[in-house]
Design a protein around this motif. Structure first.
Motif, PDB file in Angstrom:
ATOM      1  N   GLY A 148      14.768  -2.021  13.772  1.00 14.55           N
ATOM      2  CA  GLY A 148      14.504  -2.717  12.525  1.00 14.55           C
ATOM      3  C   GLY A 148      13.662  -3.967  12.715  1.00 14.55           C
ATOM      4  N   ALA A 149      13.830  -4.633  13.864  1.00 14.68           N
ATOM      5  CA  ALA A 149      13.031  -5.831  14.139  1.00 14.68           C
ATOM      6  C   ALA A 149      11.547  -5.485  14.250  1.00 14.68           C
ATOM      7  N   CYS A 150      11.237  -4.320  14.796  1.00 18.24           N
ATOM      8  CA  CYS A 150       9.836  -3.871  14.860  1.00 18.24           C
ATOM      9  C   CYS A 150       9.285  -3.685  13.449  1.00 18.24           C
ATOM     10  N   PHE A 151      10.062  -3.038  12.599  1.00 19.07           N
ATOM     11  CA  PHE A 151       9.614  -2.800  11.233  1.00 19.07           C
ATOM     12  C   PHE A 151       9.468  -4.115  10.464  1.00 19.07           C
ATOM     13  N   ASP A 152      10.407  -5.014  10.649  1.00 23.04           N
ATOM     14  CA  ASP A 152      10.330  -6.304   9.957  1.00 23.04           C
ATOM     15  C   ASP A 152       9.096  -7.092  10.390  1.00 23.04           C
ATOM     16  N   GLN A 153       8.773  -7.019  11.677  1.00 26.93           N
ATOM     17  CA  GLN A 153       7.602  -7.747  12.164  1.00 26.93           C
ATOM     18  C   GLN A 153       6.335  -7.224  11.508  1.00 26.93           C
ATOM     19  N   LEU A 154       6.237  -5.910  11.351  1.00 26.21           N
ATOM     20  CA  LEU A 154       5.061  -5.335  10.707  1.00 26.21           C
ATOM     21  C   LEU A 154       4.982  -5.772   9.242  1.00 26.21           C
ATOM     22  N   ALA A 155       6.119  -5.761   8.565  1.00 24.79           N
ATOM     23  CA  ALA A 155       6.139  -6.178   7.161  1.00 24.79           C
ATOM     24  C   ALA A 155       5.760  -7.650   7.011  1.00 24.79           C
ATOM     25  N   GLU A 156       6.213  -8.472   7.933  1.00 29.73           N
ATOM     26  CA  GLU A 156       5.870  -9.900   7.870  1.00 29.73           C
ATOM     27  C   GLU A 156       4.375 -10.115   8.078  1.00 29.73           C
ATOM     28  N   LEU A 157       3.781  -9.358   8.997  1.00 32.50           N
ATOM     29  CA  LEU A 157       2.339  -9.458   9.204  1.00 32.50           C
ATOM     30  C   LEU A 157       1.587  -9.023   7.954  1.00 32.50           C
ATOM     31  N   ARG A 158       2.051  -7.949   7.335  1.00 25.75           N
ATOM     32  CA  ARG A 158       1.422  -7.484   6.096  1.00 25.75           C
ATOM     33  C   ARG A 158       1.502  -8.563   5.020  1.00 25.75           C
ATOM     34  N   ASN A 159       2.627  -9.229   4.926  1.00 25.94           N
ATOM     35  CA  ASN A 159       2.784 -10.278   3.916  1.00 25.94           C
ATOM     36  C   ASN A 159       1.815 -11.431   4.164  1.00 25.94           C
ATOM     37  N   ARG A 160       1.597 -11.779   5.437  1.00 24.59           N
ATOM     38  CA  ARG A 160       0.636 -12.839   5.768  1.00 24.59           C
ATOM     39  C   ARG A 160      -0.785 -12.425   5.402  1.00 24.59           C
ATOM     40  N   LEU A 161      -1.137 -11.173   5.701  1.00 23.03           N
ATOM     41  CA  LEU A 161      -2.464 -10.675   5.362  1.00 23.03           C
ATOM     42  C   LEU A 161      -2.685 -10.714   3.854  1.00 23.03           C
ATOM     43  N   ARG A 162      -1.664 -10.345   3.113  1.00 23.63           N
ATOM     44  CA  ARG A 162      -1.763 -10.384   1.654  1.00 23.63           C
ATOM     45  C   ARG A 162      -1.898 -11.818   1.149  1.00 23.63           C
ATOM     46  N   ALA A 163      -1.069 -12.692   1.674  1.00 21.92           N
ATOM     47  CA  ALA A 163      -1.061 -14.082   1.197  1.00 21.92           C
ATOM     48  C   ALA A 163      -2.415 -14.748   1.402  1.00 21.92           C
TER      49      ALA A 163
END
Length: 235
Positions: free
Chosen positions: A174-189
Motif C-alpha cells: 500500500g505504501a508503494c501505491f500511496d507514493q504514486l498517488a501522492e506524486l500524481r497529486n503534486r503533478l496535478r497541483a
C-alpha cells in the motif's frame, strides 16, 4: 476448454473488482481493466475479445507485431520497458505506452509520431519499491522528468504507472501505491506538462484489490484472466 476458462475467470474477476470498488466507496467505472496478454497465443486473445475486451497489455513490441497481424481489430498498450531502437515500431503500433522512463525514448517516440501524424498516450513508470531489478524513475526524479515532457508535442502524458513491492504485507504494498498517488497529486497541483494526470496504473493479479483501495484507475491483470504463462509464446 480455454474459452470457457477465460469466460469463467473474467466473470470471477469482475465480481472481485466490483466488490473492491464497493469497499473503497468508488464507482466501478473509475477502474479500467487492462488484460495483460504477454506470452499468450493470439487465439487466447480472440477468446478474450468475445468477453468484450479490445485493448491488451503487452511487454514486448515483437509480440504486438505478431498479435496485431493475427487480430488486426485489437488494440495494444505497451506496458514493458522500451529500448530506443524499438521506439519507432512502438509508435506505429501501440495506442498507449505505460512504461516511459527515459527522455531518449520520449524523443524517439516523438520523432516517429510526428512523421505518422498521430499522438500517443503515455504513462510515466515510477519505481516506488526501490528495487534495483525494476525499471522506472526514482520518485525524486518524477517531477523534473514529467516537466520535460512538454517538449514532445506528440506525447500525451496521462498518468503514472508502478509495480509494487512483491510482498504479502499490505502496508508495504500500500505504501508503494500511496507514493504514486501522492506524486500524481503534486503533478496535478503544479499543472505539470499541462496534463490532468488522470491515470494511476497500479495493481496486478495479486494486488489489484488493494490498488483499487488506494486509488488505482487502471489495473493490469494477466494471470487472473489467462491463467499461468508457459513459455515460449505462440501465435
Amino acid at each position: 476448454m480455454i474459452e470457457q476458462a477465460i469466460q469463467d475467470r473474467v466473470s470471477a474477476l469482475e465480481e472481485r473488482i466490483v466488490a473492491a470498488c464497493r469497499r473503497a466507496g468508488r464507482p466501478r467505472d473509475q477502474v479500467r481493466l487492462l488484460p495483460v496478454s504477454k506470452t499468450k497465443p493470439g487465439s487466447a486473445l480472440a477468446e478474450a475479445m468475445e468477453c468484450g475486451f479490445r485493448r491488451f497489455g503487452e511487454n514486448r513490441v515483437q509480440e504486438i507485431v505478431a498479435k496485431q497481424a493475427y487480430l488486426p481489430e485489437a488494440e495494444f498498450a505497451l506496458i514493458g520497458h522500451l529500448q530506443t531502437n524499438k521506439a519507432a515500431k512502438a509508435a506505429e503500433l501501440a495506442v498507449e505506452f505505460q512504461a516511459l522512463d527515459s527522455l531518449r525514448v520520449a524523443a524517439a517516440l516523438d520523432r516517429k509520431l510526428q512523421t505518422l501524424g498521430r499522438s500517443l498516450d503515455v504513462l510515466v513508470e515510477v519505481n516506488t519499491s526501490g528495487e534495483d531489478s525494476k525499471f522506472g524513475l526514482a520518485p525524486e526524479q518524477v517531477m523534473e522528468f514529467c516537466g520535460q515532457l512538454k517538449d514532445f508535442d506528440s506525447l500525451n502524458p496521462i498518468g503514472l504507472m508502478t509495480i509494487a513491492m512483491p510482498s504479502t504485507d499490505e502496508e508495504v504494498v500500500g505504501a508503494c501505491f500511496d507514493q504514486l498517488a501522492e506524486l500524481r497529486n503534486r503533478l496535478r497541483a503544479e499543472a505539470v506538462a499541462s496534463s490532468s494526470w488522470d491515470e494511476l496504473s497500479m495493481g496486478m493479479s495479486n494486488d489489484f484489490e488493494l490498488a483499487i483501495a488506494h486509488g488505482s484507475t487502471c489495473i493490469r491483470v494477466g494471470t487472473a484472466i489467462f491463467g499461468s504463462r508457459p513459455a515460449p509464446m505462440a501465435v
